[in-house]
Design a protein around this motif. Structure first.
Motif, short mmCIF file in Angstrom:
data_model
loop_
_atom_site.label_atom_id
_atom_site.label_comp_id
_atom_site.label_asym_id
_atom_site.label_seq_id
_atom_site.Cartn_x
_atom_site.Cartn_y
_atom_site.Cartn_z
N LYS A 256 0.84 -1.18 0.00
CA LYS A 256 0.00 0.00 0.00
C LYS A 256 0.88 1.24 0.00
O LYS A 256 1.95 1.26 0.61
N ILE A 257 0.42 2.28 -0.71
CA ILE A 257 1.04 3.59 -0.61
C ILE A 257 0.19 4.35 0.40
O ILE A 257 -0.95 4.72 0.11
N ALA A 258 0.74 4.53 1.60
CA ALA A 258 -0.05 5.06 2.72
C ALA A 258 0.18 6.56 2.88
O ALA A 258 0.82 7.00 3.82
N GLY A 259 -0.31 7.34 1.94
CA GLY A 259 -0.15 8.79 2.04
C GLY A 259 1.15 9.26 1.41
O GLY A 259 1.85 8.52 0.73
N GLU A 260 1.49 10.50 1.65
CA GLU A 260 2.68 11.11 1.07
C GLU A 260 3.93 10.60 1.78
O GLU A 260 4.02 10.67 3.01
N LYS A 261 4.89 10.08 1.01
CA LYS A 261 6.20 9.63 1.51
C LYS A 261 6.13 8.46 2.49
O LYS A 261 7.02 8.27 3.30
N THR A 262 5.07 7.68 2.44
CA THR A 262 4.94 6.53 3.34
C THR A 262 4.44 5.33 2.55
O THR A 262 3.51 5.45 1.75
N ILE A 263 5.07 4.18 2.78
CA ILE A 263 4.60 2.93 2.18
C ILE A 263 4.37 1.91 3.29
O ILE A 263 4.96 2.00 4.36
N THR A 264 3.50 0.96 3.02
CA THR A 264 3.26 -0.15 3.94
C THR A 264 3.93 -1.39 3.36
O THR A 264 3.67 -1.78 2.23
N VAL A 265 4.82 -1.98 4.18
CA VAL A 265 5.58 -3.16 3.74
C VAL A 265 5.16 -4.34 4.61
O VAL A 265 5.14 -4.24 5.84
N VAL A 266 4.82 -5.45 3.97
CA VAL A 266 4.48 -6.67 4.71
C VAL A 266 5.69 -7.60 4.68
O VAL A 266 6.25 -7.86 3.62
N VAL A 267 6.09 -8.05 5.87
CA VAL A 267 7.25 -8.93 6.02
C VAL A 267 6.73 -10.31 6.43
O VAL A 267 5.97 -10.43 7.39
N GLU A 268 7.15 -11.32 5.68
CA GLU A 268 6.70 -12.69 5.94
C GLU A 268 7.85 -13.48 6.54
O GLU A 268 8.98 -13.38 6.10
N ARG A 269 7.55 -14.24 7.60
CA ARG A 269 8.55 -15.14 8.15
C ARG A 269 7.92 -16.51 8.34
O ARG A 269 6.70 -16.61 8.55
N ARG A 270 8.73 -17.53 8.25
CA ARG A 270 8.24 -18.89 8.38
C ARG A 270 8.71 -19.47 9.70
O ARG A 270 9.90 -19.43 10.00
N VAL A 271 7.78 -19.99 10.48
CA VAL A 271 8.10 -20.56 11.79
C VAL A 271 7.49 -21.95 11.90
O VAL A 271 6.51 -22.27 11.24
N MET A 272 8.07 -22.74 12.77
CA MET A 272 7.55 -24.08 13.03
C MET A 272 6.42 -23.99 14.04
O MET A 272 6.57 -23.35 15.09
N HIS A 273 5.29 -24.62 13.74
CA HIS A 273 4.17 -24.63 14.67
C HIS A 273 4.54 -25.49 15.88
O HIS A 273 5.06 -26.60 15.71
N PRO A 274 4.32 -24.97 17.09
CA PRO A 274 4.79 -25.70 18.28
C PRO A 274 4.15 -27.08 18.49
O PRO A 274 4.81 -28.00 18.96
N ARG A 275 2.89 -27.21 18.11
CA ARG A 275 2.23 -28.50 18.33
C ARG A 275 2.27 -29.39 17.08
O ARG A 275 2.57 -30.58 17.18
N TYR A 276 1.97 -28.82 15.93
CA TYR A 276 1.80 -29.64 14.73
C TYR A 276 3.08 -29.78 13.92
O TYR A 276 3.10 -30.51 12.93
N HIS A 277 4.14 -29.10 14.29
CA HIS A 277 5.46 -29.23 13.65
C HIS A 277 5.37 -29.05 12.13
O HIS A 277 6.00 -29.77 11.37
N LYS A 278 4.57 -28.07 11.75
CA LYS A 278 4.44 -27.73 10.34
C LYS A 278 4.93 -26.29 10.18
O LYS A 278 4.76 -25.48 11.09
N VAL A 279 5.52 -26.00 9.05
CA VAL A 279 6.00 -24.64 8.82
C VAL A 279 4.81 -23.77 8.43
O VAL A 279 4.09 -24.08 7.47
N VAL A 280 4.59 -22.70 9.18
CA VAL A 280 3.50 -21.78 8.91
C VAL A 280 4.07 -20.38 8.69
O VAL A 280 5.16 -20.05 9.15
N LYS A 281 3.31 -19.55 7.97
CA LYS A 281 3.75 -18.19 7.67
C LYS A 281 3.19 -17.23 8.71
O LYS A 281 2.04 -17.35 9.12
N ARG A 282 4.03 -16.30 9.10
CA ARG A 282 3.61 -15.22 9.99
C ARG A 282 3.89 -13.91 9.27
O ARG A 282 4.96 -13.75 8.65
N PHE A 283 2.97 -12.95 9.35
CA PHE A 283 3.10 -11.68 8.65
C PHE A 283 3.10 -10.52 9.64
O PHE A 283 2.46 -10.59 10.68
#
Length: 81
Positions: free
Chosen positions: A13-40
């Motif tokens: 998103k372009i959030a007004g003058e001179k500002t942008i919105t950046v989404v950062v994705e990281r992958r973590v292991m789920h504590p119970r199901y031991h599956k890699v899930v995305k966190r934003f």
């Protein structure tokens, strides 16, 4: 010397003058199901020259607080949309 955090993510998103919105994705292991899930997380990034567009992949670097929610500034555009 202090270490400045760097984040890399996509402009959603372009959030007004001179500002942008950046989404950062990281992958973590789920504590119970031991599956890699995305966190934003969304960050507001200061873009002084309005060079980033929606869909670009960018790198931002931590700086002093520029507003209540904005404490990163644009370092570079990795690749365009």
């Amino acid at each position: 010397m202090t270490h400045k955090r760097e984040i890399q993510g996509n402009v959603v998103k372009i959030a007004g003058e001179k500002t942008i919105t950046v989404v950062v994705e990281r992958r973590v292991m789920h504590p119970r199901y031991h599956k890699v899930v995305k966190r934003f997380k969304k960050y507001l990034v200061h873009d002084e020259r309005n060079e980033a567009k929606v869909g670009d992949e960018v790198v931002a670097i931590e700086c002093r607080p520029l507003s209540k929610t904005k404490s990163f500034r644009l370092k570079s555009v990795v690749k365009g949309a």
